[in-house]
Design a protein around this motif. Structure first.
Motif, mmCIF file in Angstrom:
data_model
loop_
_atom_site.group_PDB
_atom_site.id
_atom_site.type_symbol
_atom_site.label_atom_id
_atom_site.label_comp_id
_atom_site.label_asym_id
_atom_site.label_seq_id
_atom_site.Cartn_x
_atom_site.Cartn_y
_atom_site.Cartn_z
ATOM 1 N N ALA A 56 0.810 -1.138 0.043
ATOM 2 C CA ALA A 56 -0.064 0.151 -0.065
ATOM 3 C C ALA A 56 1.023 1.266 0.093
ATOM 4 C CB ALA A 56 -0.760 -0.137 1.275
ATOM 5 N N GLU A 57 0.495 2.030 -1.175
ATOM 6 C CA GLU A 57 1.517 3.364 -0.855
ATOM 7 C C GLU A 57 0.855 4.487 -0.318
ATOM 8 O OE1 GLU A 57 4.353 4.670 -1.266
ATOM 9 O OE2 GLU A 57 4.748 4.069 -3.206
ATOM 10 N N THR A 58 1.402 5.223 0.107
ATOM 11 C CA THR A 58 1.168 6.516 0.991
ATOM 12 C C THR A 58 0.617 7.402 0.042
ATOM 13 O OG1 THR A 58 2.644 6.084 2.835
ATOM 14 C CG2 THR A 58 1.466 8.167 2.845
ATOM 15 N N HIS A 59 -0.746 7.568 0.197
ATOM 16 C CA HIS A 59 -1.457 8.452 -0.810
ATOM 17 C C HIS A 59 -2.690 9.335 -0.064
ATOM 18 C CE1 HIS A 59 -3.816 10.041 -4.246
ATOM 19 N NE2 HIS A 59 -2.803 9.831 -5.019
ATOM 20 N N PRO A 60 -3.180 10.416 -0.331
ATOM 21 C CA PRO A 60 -4.180 11.204 0.610
ATOM 22 C C PRO A 60 -5.474 10.411 0.292
ATOM 23 C CG PRO A 60 -3.040 12.623 -1.255
ATOM 24 C CD PRO A 60 -2.123 11.368 -1.008
ATOM 25 N N ASP A 61 -5.675 9.748 -0.791
ATOM 26 C CA ASP A 61 -6.889 9.441 -1.347
ATOM 27 C C ASP A 61 -6.945 7.793 -1.095
ATOM 28 O OD1 ASP A 61 -7.946 11.830 -2.120
ATOM 29 O OD2 ASP A 61 -7.151 11.436 -4.197
ATOM 30 N N ASN A 62 -5.988 7.254 -0.585
ATOM 31 C CA ASN A 62 -5.948 5.653 -0.220
ATOM 32 C C ASN A 62 -6.578 5.369 1.263
ATOM 33 O OD1 ASN A 62 -5.317 3.078 -0.441
ATOM 34 N ND2 ASN A 62 -3.394 3.330 -0.858
ATOM 35 N N GLU A 63 -7.609 4.688 1.066
ATOM 36 C CA GLU A 63 -8.127 4.173 2.314
ATOM 37 C C GLU A 63 -7.530 3.348 3.051
ATOM 38 O OE1 GLU A 63 -9.892 1.301 -0.682
ATOM 39 O OE2 GLU A 63 -9.478 3.495 -0.499
ATOM 40 N N LEU A 64 -6.324 2.658 2.436
ATOM 41 C CA LEU A 64 -5.388 1.636 3.105
ATOM 42 C C LEU A 64 -4.065 2.184 3.552
ATOM 43 C CD1 LEU A 64 -5.758 -1.520 0.869
ATOM 44 C CD2 LEU A 64 -7.288 -0.897 2.836
#
Length: 213
Positions: A186-194
Protein backbone atom coordinates in the motif's frame (compact mmCIF):
# COMPACT_ATOMS: atom_id res chain seq x y z
CA UNK A 1 35.59 -39.96 -3.79
CA UNK A 2 32.80 -41.99 -5.41
CA UNK A 3 30.25 -39.51 -4.06
CA UNK A 4 32.21 -36.60 -5.57
CA UNK A 5 32.07 -38.05 -9.09
CA UNK A 6 28.41 -39.00 -8.67
CA UNK A 7 27.49 -35.43 -7.61
CA UNK A 8 29.57 -33.96 -10.40
CA UNK A 9 27.66 -35.93 -13.04
CA UNK A 10 24.35 -34.67 -11.67
CA UNK A 11 25.59 -31.07 -11.68
CA UNK A 12 25.41 -31.15 -15.49
CA UNK A 13 21.65 -31.77 -15.57
CA UNK A 14 19.49 -28.80 -16.55
CA UNK A 15 15.71 -28.90 -17.02
CA UNK A 16 13.46 -26.47 -18.88
CA UNK A 17 9.68 -26.37 -18.91
CA UNK A 18 6.45 -24.48 -18.54
CA UNK A 19 3.74 -24.27 -15.90
CA UNK A 20 0.37 -22.53 -15.53
CA UNK A 21 -2.27 -22.52 -12.86
CA UNK A 22 -4.46 -20.70 -10.38
CA UNK A 23 -3.88 -18.47 -7.37
CA UNK A 24 -6.19 -18.39 -4.36
CA UNK A 25 -5.42 -15.04 -2.73
CA UNK A 26 -6.20 -13.75 0.74
CA UNK A 27 -5.26 -10.20 1.73
CA UNK A 28 -4.37 -8.66 5.05
CA UNK A 29 -5.59 -5.06 4.77
CA UNK A 30 -5.51 -2.24 7.30
CA UNK A 31 -7.41 1.01 6.91
CA UNK A 32 -6.16 4.54 7.48
CA UNK A 33 -9.46 5.28 9.24
CA UNK A 34 -10.24 2.86 12.08
CA UNK A 35 -14.00 3.23 11.43
CA UNK A 36 -13.67 1.83 7.88
CA UNK A 37 -14.28 -1.74 9.14
CA UNK A 38 -12.18 -3.58 6.53
CA UNK A 39 -13.38 -7.07 5.58
CA UNK A 40 -11.05 -9.03 3.30
CA UNK A 41 -12.38 -11.51 0.73
CA UNK A 42 -10.81 -14.36 -1.23
CA UNK A 43 -9.80 -13.48 -4.78
CA UNK A 44 -8.75 -15.78 -7.62
CA UNK A 45 -5.84 -15.18 -9.98
CA UNK A 46 -3.79 -16.96 -12.64
CA UNK A 47 -0.11 -17.41 -13.46
CA UNK A 48 2.13 -18.79 -16.17
CA UNK A 49 5.91 -19.24 -16.03
CA UNK A 50 8.92 -20.97 -17.57
CA UNK A 51 11.01 -22.77 -14.93
CA UNK A 52 14.74 -23.42 -15.34
CA UNK A 53 15.97 -26.12 -12.94
CA UNK A 54 19.60 -27.05 -12.27
CA UNK A 55 20.57 -30.20 -10.37
CA UNK A 56 23.46 -30.19 -7.91
CA UNK A 57 23.00 -33.90 -7.14
CA UNK A 58 20.18 -36.44 -7.01
CA UNK A 59 18.62 -34.70 -3.98
CA UNK A 60 19.15 -30.94 -4.26
CA UNK A 61 18.30 -28.55 -7.10
CA UNK A 62 17.89 -24.81 -7.60
CA UNK A 63 15.25 -23.26 -9.85
CA UNK A 64 14.41 -19.84 -11.30
CA UNK A 65 10.93 -19.37 -12.74
CA UNK A 66 10.36 -16.14 -14.71
CA UNK A 67 6.73 -15.55 -15.54
CA UNK A 68 3.57 -13.47 -15.39
CA UNK A 69 0.87 -13.43 -12.71
CA UNK A 70 -2.50 -11.74 -12.36
CA UNK A 71 -2.51 -10.88 -8.67
CA UNK A 72 -4.84 -8.65 -6.69
CA UNK A 73 -7.05 -8.19 -3.68
CA UNK A 74 -10.71 -7.83 -2.77
CA UNK A 75 -12.15 -6.23 0.35
CA UNK A 76 -15.11 -4.30 1.75
CA UNK A 77 -14.85 -1.04 3.68
CA UNK A 78 -17.08 1.70 5.05
CA UNK A 79 -16.81 5.39 4.16
CA UNK A 80 -19.35 7.99 5.32
CA UNK A 81 -21.76 5.19 6.35
CA UNK A 82 -21.73 3.69 2.84
CA UNK A 83 -20.39 0.17 2.39
CA UNK A 84 -18.05 -0.31 -0.58
CA UNK A 85 -16.38 -3.26 -2.29
CA UNK A 86 -13.02 -2.71 -3.96
CA UNK A 87 -11.47 -5.25 -6.33
CA UNK A 88 -7.84 -4.76 -7.30
CA UNK A 89 -6.06 -6.33 -10.28
CA UNK A 90 -2.25 -6.35 -10.47
CA UNK A 91 -0.63 -7.41 -13.75
CA UNK A 92 2.73 -8.56 -12.43
CA UNK A 93 6.10 -9.82 -13.63
CA UNK A 94 7.07 -12.63 -11.26
CA UNK A 95 10.42 -14.32 -10.55
CA UNK A 96 10.29 -17.15 -7.99
CA UNK A 97 13.71 -18.49 -6.98
CA UNK A 98 13.71 -21.72 -4.97
CA UNK A 99 15.68 -24.65 -3.65
CA UNK A 100 14.25 -28.15 -3.91
CA UNK A 101 14.95 -31.25 -1.89
CA UNK A 102 13.86 -34.55 -3.45
CA UNK A 103 12.55 -36.87 -0.74
CA UNK A 104 11.83 -39.34 -3.57
CA UNK A 105 12.79 -39.26 -7.24
CA UNK A 106 9.23 -38.09 -8.03
CA UNK A 107 8.52 -35.86 -4.99
CA UNK A 108 10.26 -32.75 -3.74
CA UNK A 109 9.67 -30.16 -1.05
CA UNK A 110 10.87 -26.64 -1.78
CA UNK A 111 11.26 -23.15 -0.37
CA UNK A 112 12.23 -19.79 -1.78
CA UNK A 113 11.02 -16.29 -2.50
CA UNK A 114 9.04 -14.60 -5.27
CA UNK A 115 10.31 -11.27 -6.57
CA UNK A 116 7.24 -9.42 -7.84
CA UNK A 117 7.03 -6.24 -9.93
CA UNK A 118 3.58 -4.75 -10.52
CA UNK A 119 3.47 -3.63 -14.15
CA UNK A 120 -0.07 -2.27 -13.99
CA UNK A 121 -2.64 -1.85 -11.20
CA UNK A 122 -6.37 -1.29 -11.72
CA UNK A 123 -9.36 -0.98 -9.40
CA UNK A 124 -13.11 -1.49 -9.50
CA UNK A 125 -15.22 0.16 -6.78
CA UNK A 126 -18.83 -0.82 -6.05
CA UNK A 127 -21.02 0.97 -3.51
CA UNK A 128 -24.04 -0.23 -1.53
CA UNK A 129 -22.83 -3.84 -1.21
CA UNK A 130 -24.70 -4.56 2.04
CA UNK A 131 -27.39 -7.21 1.60
CA UNK A 132 -26.38 -8.30 -1.90
CA UNK A 133 -26.08 -11.95 -2.78
CA UNK A 134 -22.68 -13.23 -4.03
CA UNK A 135 -24.16 -13.37 -7.56
CA UNK A 136 -25.42 -9.79 -7.34
CA UNK A 137 -22.09 -8.63 -5.96
CA UNK A 138 -20.21 -10.32 -8.82
CA UNK A 139 -22.57 -8.78 -11.42
CA UNK A 140 -22.20 -5.25 -10.04
CA UNK A 141 -18.42 -5.64 -9.84
CA UNK A 142 -18.23 -6.88 -13.43
CA UNK A 143 -20.21 -3.83 -14.66
CA UNK A 144 -18.28 -1.28 -12.59
CA UNK A 145 -15.86 1.08 -14.31
CA UNK A 146 -12.18 0.19 -14.05
CA UNK A 147 -9.84 2.94 -12.88
CA UNK A 148 -6.07 3.36 -12.71
CA UNK A 149 -4.63 2.37 -9.32
CA UNK A 150 -0.89 2.67 -10.00
CA UNK A 151 -0.35 5.60 -7.61
CA UNK A 152 -1.76 3.61 -4.67
CA UNK A 153 0.58 0.60 -4.70
CA UNK A 154 4.30 -0.02 -4.33
CA UNK A 155 5.62 -1.69 -7.45
CA UNK A 156 8.15 -4.12 -5.97
CA UNK A 157 7.65 -6.79 -3.29
CA UNK A 158 9.26 -10.02 -2.06
CA UNK A 159 7.17 -12.93 -0.79
CA UNK A 160 8.70 -16.08 0.79
CA UNK A 161 7.02 -19.42 0.08
CA UNK A 162 7.13 -23.15 0.74
CA UNK A 163 5.89 -25.83 -1.61
CA UNK A 164 5.53 -29.41 -2.78
CA UNK A 165 5.94 -30.93 -6.24
CA UNK A 166 4.93 -34.32 -7.59
CA UNK A 167 6.72 -35.21 -10.83
CA UNK A 168 5.89 -38.07 -13.21
CA UNK A 169 8.57 -40.08 -15.01
CA UNK A 170 7.39 -38.49 -18.28
CA UNK A 171 8.03 -34.93 -17.09
CA UNK A 172 4.51 -33.82 -16.19
CA UNK A 173 4.20 -32.39 -12.69
CA UNK A 174 1.86 -30.83 -10.14
CA UNK A 175 3.00 -27.93 -7.97
CA UNK A 176 1.48 -26.64 -4.74
CA UNK A 177 2.90 -23.55 -3.00
CA UNK A 178 1.91 -21.19 -0.23
CA UNK A 179 3.32 -17.66 -0.44
CA UNK A 180 3.33 -15.60 2.73
CA UNK A 181 2.65 -11.91 2.12
CA UNK A 182 5.14 -9.97 4.24
CA UNK A 183 5.62 -6.91 2.01
CA UNK A 184 3.28 -3.97 2.50
CA UNK A 185 2.35 -2.84 -1.02
CA UNK A 186 0.00 0.00 0.00
CA UNK A 187 1.51 3.31 -1.12
CA UNK A 188 1.04 6.42 1.01
CA UNK A 189 -1.51 8.60 -0.80
CA UNK A 190 -4.07 11.12 0.52
CA UNK A 191 -6.91 9.27 -1.26
CA UNK A 192 -5.86 5.74 -0.29
CA UNK A 193 -8.17 4.17 2.32
CA UNK A 194 -5.47 1.60 3.16
CA UNK A 195 -2.39 2.06 5.32
CA UNK A 196 -1.26 -1.54 4.71
CA UNK A 197 -1.98 -4.28 2.16
CA UNK A 198 -0.23 -7.66 2.26
CA UNK A 199 -1.13 -10.53 -0.06
CA UNK A 200 -0.78 -14.22 0.79
CA UNK A 201 -1.73 -16.80 -1.82
CA UNK A 202 -1.91 -20.48 -2.63
CA UNK A 203 -0.51 -21.57 -6.03
CA UNK A 204 -1.95 -24.62 -7.79
CA UNK A 205 -0.10 -25.39 -11.01
CA UNK A 206 0.33 -28.07 -13.66
CA UNK A 207 3.43 -28.17 -15.82
CA UNK A 208 5.87 -30.07 -17.97
CA UNK A 209 9.67 -30.12 -17.94
CA UNK A 210 12.36 -31.85 -19.95
CA UNK A 211 16.09 -32.38 -19.60
CA UNK A 212 18.43 -30.58 -21.94
CA UNK A 213 20.68 -32.93 -23.89
Amino acid sequence: MRFFFFSKSFAQETYLGGIAGFLVQNSNAKAVNASSDIKEKVKMGVFVSAPIERKFNEKITVQAEPGFALLGAKYEFTDSETRYLRRLEFESANLPVLFKYYVHKNININAGASFVYIVSANSKLVDGVDGRTPFGEAAYTFLANETDYNDYVKRFSINPFVGLEIVSDRGFYFSLRYSLGLSNIAETHPDNELSSLKNSYLNLGFGYKFKLK
